[in-house]
Design an enzyme around this catalytic site. Sequence first.
Site, short mmCIF file in Angstrom:
data_model
loop_
_atom_site.label_atom_id
_atom_site.label_comp_id
_atom_site.label_asym_id
_atom_site.label_seq_id
_atom_site.Cartn_x
_atom_site.Cartn_y
_atom_site.Cartn_z
N GLU A 117 0.85 -1.20 0.00
CA GLU A 117 0.00 0.00 0.00
C GLU A 117 0.88 1.24 0.00
OE1 GLU A 117 -2.39 1.57 -0.78
OE2 GLU A 117 -3.96 1.71 0.73
N ASP A 118 0.40 2.30 -0.66
CA ASP A 118 1.17 3.53 -0.69
C ASP A 118 1.12 4.26 0.65
OD1 ASP A 118 -1.53 4.17 -0.92
OD2 ASP A 118 -1.33 5.24 -2.82
N ASP A 131 -4.11 5.97 5.97
CA ASP A 131 -4.65 7.20 6.56
C ASP A 131 -5.66 6.79 7.64
OD1 ASP A 131 -4.94 10.18 6.20
OD2 ASP A 131 -6.95 9.64 5.59
N PHE A 148 -1.66 16.27 3.34
CA PHE A 148 -1.98 15.57 2.09
C PHE A 148 -0.74 15.55 1.22
CE2 PHE A 148 -3.66 14.74 -2.09
CZ PHE A 148 -4.61 13.76 -1.82
N ARG A 171 1.76 11.76 -9.94
CA ARG A 171 2.18 10.39 -9.59
C ARG A 171 3.64 10.14 -9.97
NH1 ARG A 171 -2.28 7.35 -8.05
NH2 ARG A 171 -4.22 7.74 -9.14
P1 5GP Z 1 -7.61 5.24 4.19
O1 5GP Z 1 -8.64 4.24 3.82
O2 5GP Z 1 -6.48 4.66 5.04
O3 5GP Z 1 -8.20 6.47 4.82
O4 5GP Z 1 -6.98 5.80 2.86
C1 5GP Z 1 -6.11 5.09 2.11
C2 5GP Z 1 -6.05 5.63 0.70
O5 5GP Z 1 -6.39 7.02 0.66
C3 5GP Z 1 -4.65 5.54 0.15
O6 5GP Z 1 -4.45 4.32 -0.53
C4 5GP Z 1 -4.61 6.72 -0.79
O7 5GP Z 1 -5.13 6.33 -2.03
C5 5GP Z 1 -5.54 7.73 -0.17
N1 5GP Z 1 -4.81 8.71 0.63
C6 5GP Z 1 -4.78 8.83 1.97
N2 5GP Z 1 -3.99 9.85 2.36
C7 5GP Z 1 -3.50 10.39 1.22
C8 5GP Z 1 -2.59 11.46 0.94
O8 5GP Z 1 -2.05 12.16 1.83
N3 5GP Z 1 -2.31 11.69 -0.37
C9 5GP Z 1 -2.86 10.96 -1.38
N4 5GP Z 1 -2.51 11.29 -2.62
N5 5GP Z 1 -3.71 9.94 -1.17
C10 5GP Z 1 -4.02 9.66 0.13
#
Ligand code: 5GP
Length: 175
Positions: A97-98, A101, A150, A163
């Site tokens: 996973e990238d 959050d 972000f 990207r």
């Molecule tokens: P979660 O479900 O943990 O809230 O969010 C995960 C996904 O939200 C990540 O795979 C990503 O696609 C997106 N995301 C969360 N934080 C960021 C951020 O700071 N920047 C970007 N570009 N995407 C984010």
Amino acid sequence: MPPGLRLLIPEQKIQARVRELGDRITRDYPEGPIYLIGILKGACIFLADLARAIERPVRIDFIGISSYGTGKTSSGEVKLTKDLDCSIEGADVLVVEDIVDSGVTLNYLVQVLAQRRPRSLKVVALLDKPSRRICPVDLAYVGFEIPDAFVVGYGLDYAENYRNLRDVCVLEEAD
Ligand code: 5GP
């Protein structure tokens, strides 16, 4: 550096950390193959580098899952947009996973994958924003913990832009 962006993690630090993660994963999986499952689209660049830092046989597959739409805040709704091509039953699976959050996306995905009875199931995330966590997720490997901002670059987008930046940067512009 494009306007509106502030450097957070430079390319050299990312590459050094990816090599360290690769070394640890190599040690932790003495046999292989390791099934690397990248979460589209953000993890594709991290996965490409990580796979080459792992000195074991790997298989690569991708899963599409979305909870964000095209903006900066979560829609709160998780949906599977592309399933795996192959079965993972009995496999050593490492989800790539990238960024984590709220944890909502990974929490959902880990439940879905666990039902397919892999032999092991772990997660590696390049970036972690622990202060934002709503759902618990067990991260076996983390590249960097970052503050609540972000970020874009190294696979991460804002409305599909940025990207291909080599660094991770904070997007400073307002919504
Ligand atoms: P979660 O479900 O943990 O809230 O969010 C995960 C996904 O939200 C990540 O795979 C990503 O696609 C997106 N995301 C969360 N934080 C960021 C951020 O700071 N920047 C970007 N570009 N995407 C984010």
